[in-house]
Design a protein around this motif. Structure first.
Motif, mmCIF file in Angstrom:
data_model
loop_
_atom_site.group_PDB
_atom_site.id
_atom_site.type_symbol
_atom_site.label_atom_id
_atom_site.label_comp_id
_atom_site.label_asym_id
_atom_site.label_seq_id
_atom_site.Cartn_x
_atom_site.Cartn_y
_atom_site.Cartn_z
ATOM 1 N N TYR A 283 0.818 -1.212 0.000
ATOM 2 C CA TYR A 283 0.000 0.000 0.000
ATOM 3 C C TYR A 283 0.853 1.264 0.000
ATOM 4 C CZ TYR A 283 -3.900 3.024 1.309
ATOM 5 O OH TYR A 283 -4.862 4.004 1.338
ATOM 6 N N ILE A 284 2.102 1.176 0.411
ATOM 7 C CA ILE A 284 2.961 2.363 0.524
ATOM 8 C C ILE A 284 4.124 2.294 -0.464
ATOM 9 C CG2 ILE A 284 2.394 2.776 2.949
ATOM 10 C CD1 ILE A 284 4.971 1.343 3.706
ATOM 11 N N HIS A 285 3.928 1.582 -1.591
ATOM 12 C CA HIS A 285 5.027 1.457 -2.547
ATOM 13 C C HIS A 285 5.410 2.803 -3.162
ATOM 14 C CE1 HIS A 285 1.352 1.184 -5.046
ATOM 15 N NE2 HIS A 285 2.089 1.790 -5.977
ATOM 16 N N GLY A 286 4.517 3.779 -3.134
ATOM 17 C CA GLY A 286 4.842 5.098 -3.672
ATOM 18 C C GLY A 286 5.515 6.011 -2.668
ATOM 19 N N ASP A 287 5.808 5.530 -1.463
ATOM 20 C CA ASP A 287 6.430 6.368 -0.429
ATOM 21 C C ASP A 287 7.759 5.815 0.084
ATOM 22 O OD1 ASP A 287 4.284 8.472 0.133
ATOM 23 O OD2 ASP A 287 3.139 6.622 0.361
ATOM 24 N N VAL A 288 8.028 4.548 -0.145
ATOM 25 C CA VAL A 288 9.207 3.936 0.487
ATOM 26 C C VAL A 288 10.519 4.443 -0.102
ATOM 27 C CG1 VAL A 288 8.024 1.848 1.219
ATOM 28 C CG2 VAL A 288 8.991 1.968 -1.073
ATOM 29 N N PHE A 289 10.487 4.937 -1.347
ATOM 30 C CA PHE A 289 11.718 5.404 -1.971
ATOM 31 C C PHE A 289 11.871 6.920 -1.911
ATOM 32 C CE2 PHE A 289 10.781 1.349 -4.112
ATOM 33 C CZ PHE A 289 11.932 0.663 -3.764
ATOM 34 N N ARG A 290 11.113 7.532 -1.029
ATOM 35 C CA ARG A 290 11.257 8.967 -0.817
ATOM 36 C C ARG A 290 12.598 9.231 -0.118
ATOM 37 N NH1 ARG A 290 7.178 12.158 -1.153
ATOM 38 N NH2 ARG A 290 5.758 10.375 -0.821
ATOM 39 N N PRO A 291 13.352 10.277 -0.507
ATOM 40 C CA PRO A 291 14.649 10.550 0.139
ATOM 41 C C PRO A 291 14.493 10.710 1.637
ATOM 42 C CG PRO A 291 14.393 11.894 -1.830
ATOM 43 C CD PRO A 291 13.065 11.235 -1.597
ATOM 44 N N PRO A 292 15.449 10.236 2.417
ATOM 45 C CA PRO A 292 15.343 10.336 3.877
ATOM 46 C C PRO A 292 15.471 11.776 4.349
ATOM 47 C CG PRO A 292 17.512 9.549 3.264
ATOM 48 C CD PRO A 292 16.712 9.594 2.001
ATOM 49 N N PRO A 293 14.831 12.138 5.441
ATOM 50 C CA PRO A 293 15.034 13.487 6.012
ATOM 51 C C PRO A 293 16.460 13.637 6.531
ATOM 52 C CG PRO A 293 13.760 12.114 7.505
ATOM 53 C CD PRO A 293 13.900 11.325 6.244
ATOM 54 N N ASN A 294 16.901 14.906 6.610
ATOM 55 C CA ASN A 294 18.280 15.189 7.025
ATOM 56 C C ASN A 294 19.257 14.376 6.177
ATOM 57 O OD1 ASN A 294 17.403 16.894 9.200
ATOM 58 N ND2 ASN A 294 16.982 15.051 10.398
ATOM 59 N N LEU A 295 19.187 14.581 4.875
ATOM 60 C CA LEU A 295 19.946 13.765 3.933
ATOM 61 C C LEU A 295 21.450 13.865 4.166
ATOM 62 C CD1 LEU A 295 19.941 11.948 1.441
ATOM 63 C CD2 LEU A 295 19.934 14.009 0.016
ATOM 64 N N SER A 296 21.954 15.056 4.472
ATOM 65 C CA SER A 296 23.402 15.223 4.658
ATOM 66 C C SER A 296 23.891 14.413 5.852
ATOM 67 C CB SER A 296 23.734 16.702 4.848
ATOM 68 O OG SER A 296 23.441 17.447 3.683
ATOM 69 N N LEU A 297 23.165 14.482 6.954
ATOM 70 C CA LEU A 297 23.553 13.713 8.127
ATOM 71 C C LEU A 297 23.453 12.212 7.862
ATOM 72 C CD1 LEU A 297 24.403 13.660 11.088
ATOM 73 C CD2 LEU A 297 21.977 13.819 11.711
ATOM 74 N N PHE A 298 22.416 11.806 7.137
ATOM 75 C CA PHE A 298 22.233 10.391 6.809
ATOM 76 C C PHE A 298 23.409 9.886 5.982
ATOM 77 C CE2 PHE A 298 20.589 6.877 4.312
ATOM 78 C CZ PHE A 298 19.887 6.139 5.257
ATOM 79 N N CYS A 299 23.820 10.646 4.981
ATOM 80 C CA CYS A 299 24.943 10.242 4.142
ATOM 81 C C CYS A 299 26.249 10.221 4.932
ATOM 82 C CB CYS A 299 25.070 11.183 2.948
ATOM 83 S SG CYS A 299 23.644 11.156 1.842
ATOM 84 N N ALA A 300 26.397 11.159 5.859
ATOM 85 C CA ALA A 300 27.600 11.178 6.692
ATOM 86 C C ALA A 300 27.679 9.939 7.565
ATOM 87 C CB ALA A 300 27.616 12.434 7.550
ATOM 88 N N VAL A 301 26.545 9.492 8.095
ATOM 89 C CA VAL A 301 26.530 8.265 8.902
ATOM 90 C C VAL A 301 26.945 7.069 8.056
ATOM 91 C CG1 VAL A 301 25.044 6.693 10.183
ATOM 92 C CG2 VAL A 301 24.837 9.144 10.533
#
Length: 541
Positions: A283-301
């Motif tokens: 039911y949420i296949h159109g939302d699971v590939f949305r970019p994560p919030p705080n993208l810079s911090l996520f990529c740094a992790v």
């Protein structure tokens, strides 16, 4: 493009690994020709440090206690790793010439004042030991002993004795030293229970015996400490415990997935494929590939985690090559500093390349955060501990020169490599292609029960991974902060691989459960579950 990026990433990682291995191997390999002596030749002998047996991290200079000292005191020029390890090697009055026996040789005669007697008594109460090095071989002994009950009628309380005679048992093969042991003779002691001035004559003996062990195998003595039957049983029990947990989780996940798939196939067979009737993760296949919030911090992790993972594998490689072994003074800590610095390029590349899959701008912040996310708190912690160690006069306190070197390595080597990795990831970026279209507005997440929220799932993930390695974890902690010697890199590597597999399975299972309740904010929860694994992985560092 994705295939090209994967190959490029593999080439970068392989280049960094080979560079780190060649650097460490070149700097840590010893030349056996430096350890050959003729009969009567002086052999390098250094005293190192003293400290309480129950806290190996608390060590002090050997001459902080009023032992017999030479004049002048000459500090050995130490390597970067030796300073990090807290070694402070100094010359001594002991003369252990090659293959020259000695019996009750006088070291010195000394009259101790009341304050000096009190210092020794405090060391005996705290069960102080001393460490020395003879031809780069470590040896230990105790400062004194405590007798809880006196045999004299009418005297109560413990008696404190200072050892005044040390016997050195040395093994040799040809013209090389193979093994050395120090034995504090309990029959030659002096009573230091009372606060009175005393005269003490310190003596030592040296006994040489021939050995068939080859010079290249002389460090095997320390490796054999981990091969006793009891410890082997512990290792095997830990391994079986981990395998059982993995098998149970695999069965649970397989049962869970098969049940879901059967339900989906049944619905498809009935022709019930309308979107408004879809529930769960479909039911949420159109939302699971949305970019994560705080993208810079996520990529740094992600970048920092990849760097630490690479560092662990390089350390295992050095252990398998024989570069890292017990009591190779400071080699492990020096390797950690240099390898972490060199692998900064991996952190920059990973953070930049992942960020550019979702956005072309702002990747610089991801790279900057990757450089300080782990190193920043680490340096602050080390600085605080160093201030405390300096105040206590412990050998763990880093001198100003070493601190300067560490602080210069970061801007002069680490930052350029981090920036190079970031630029390289930006130049070879690729756009993320989701298998389905992402909706413009995110779907509202329904209320979740407490056991489906992030804190509870983090606790479950940490508990399961910890239970799989708890026995091996205890053994390794005893080696780091105790006096057990853990020298089995193969066992540690197997445990590490089991931990990685187990963490991946737990993360997949818990993420699937999260998506099944229509919670599409899975990016950060997946990373937090992996951070539990990273916490457990720190015992390898």
């Amino acid at each position: 493009m994705i295939i090209i990026m994967c190959k490029t990433s593999e080439i970068i990682v392989l280049t960094v690994v080979l560079s780190a291995l060649s650097f460490i191997v070149h700097s840590a390999t010893a030349n056996p020709n430096n350890h050959r002596y003729n009969v009567g030749d002086p052999v390098p002998f250094f005293v190192n440090k003293v400290g309480p047996l129950n806290n190996p991290s608390e060590t002090y200079y050997y001459y902080d206690l009023p032992f017999c000292r030479p004049d002048p005191l000459v500090l050995k020029k130490e390597s970067f790793g030796e300073v990090l390890n807290g070694d402070r090697l100094t010359n001594a009055l002991y003369e252990l010439k090659f293959r020259v026996d000695k019996t009750r040789e006088t070291l010195c005669q000394k009259k101790f004042k009341v304050a000096e007697v009190a210092e020794f008594r405090g060391a005996v109460i705290d069960d102080f030991y001393f460490q020395m090095y003879y031809d780069d071989l470590p040896l230990w002994g105790f400062v004194g002993k405590v007798e809880q009950e006196s045999g004299i009628l009418g005297e109560k309380g413990p008696k404190y004795y200072l050892f005044k005679h040390v016997q050195f048992d040395v093994l040799y093969n040809g013209d090389q030293v193979i093994e050395v042991r120090a034995f504090s003779d309990p029959n030659h002691v002096v009573d230091i229970t009372e606060d009175v001035e005393i005269d003490v004559t310190f003596t030592y003996s040296v006994i040489w015996n021939e050995s068939s062990t080859k010079f290249k195998d002389r460090m095997g003595k320390y490796s054999r400490a981990s091969l006793v039957p009891i410890r082997q049983q512990i290792h095997w029990f830990s391994f079986i415990n981990s395998v059982v947990i993995i098998v149970l989780l695999m069965g649970l996940l397989t049962l869970l997935f098969m049940r879901r798939l059967k339900n989906d196939m049944r619905k498809c067979a009935d022709g019930d494929e309308e979107e408004d009737k879809e529930v769960g993760w479909k039911y949420i296949h159109g939302d699971v590939f949305r970019p994560p919030p705080n993208l810079s911090l996520f990529c740094a992790v992600l970048g920092t985690g990849t760097q630490l993972l690479t560092l662990v594998f390089i350390l295992f490689g050095l252990a398998f090559l024989g570069v890292l072994y017990p009591y190779n003074r400071g080699a492990l800590l020096a390797s950690l500093v240099w390898i972490y610095t060199i692998t900064s390029v991996i952190a920059g590349y990973t953070a930049s390349s992942f960020h550019n899959q979702f956005a072309e701008n702002g990747w610089e912040w991801s790279v900057r955060l990757a450089g300080i996310l782990y190193l920043g708190p680490l340096l602050v912690t080390v600085l605080i501990l160093n201030i405390v160690a300096t105040g206590l006069g412990a050998t763990a306190a880093l001198p100003f020169g070493t601190i300067t070197v560490i602080l210069l390595v970061c801007p002069c080597v680490g930052i350029p490599l981090l920036a190079f990795g970031g630029v390289f990831g930006y130049r070879h970026r690729s756009e993320f292609e989701a298998p389905c279209a992402t909706k413009r507005y995110p779907r509202e997440i329904p209320p979740l029960a407490w056991y489906r929220k992030t804190p509870c799932q983090m606790f479950i993930a940490g508990l399961l991974s910890f239970s799989a390695i708890v026995l091996e974890l205890h053994h390794l902690y005893a080696s780091m902060w105790g006096y057990k010697i853990c020298t089995l890199p193969g066992i540690l590597f197997i445990t590490f691989v089991i931990l990685v597999i187990l963490t991946a399975m737990i993360s997949v299972g818990l993420t699937y459960i999260q998506l099944s309740v229509e919670d599409h904010a899975w990016w950060w929860r997946y990373v937090l579950l992996h951070m539990q694994y990273t916490t457990n992985r720190h015992f390898y560092l």
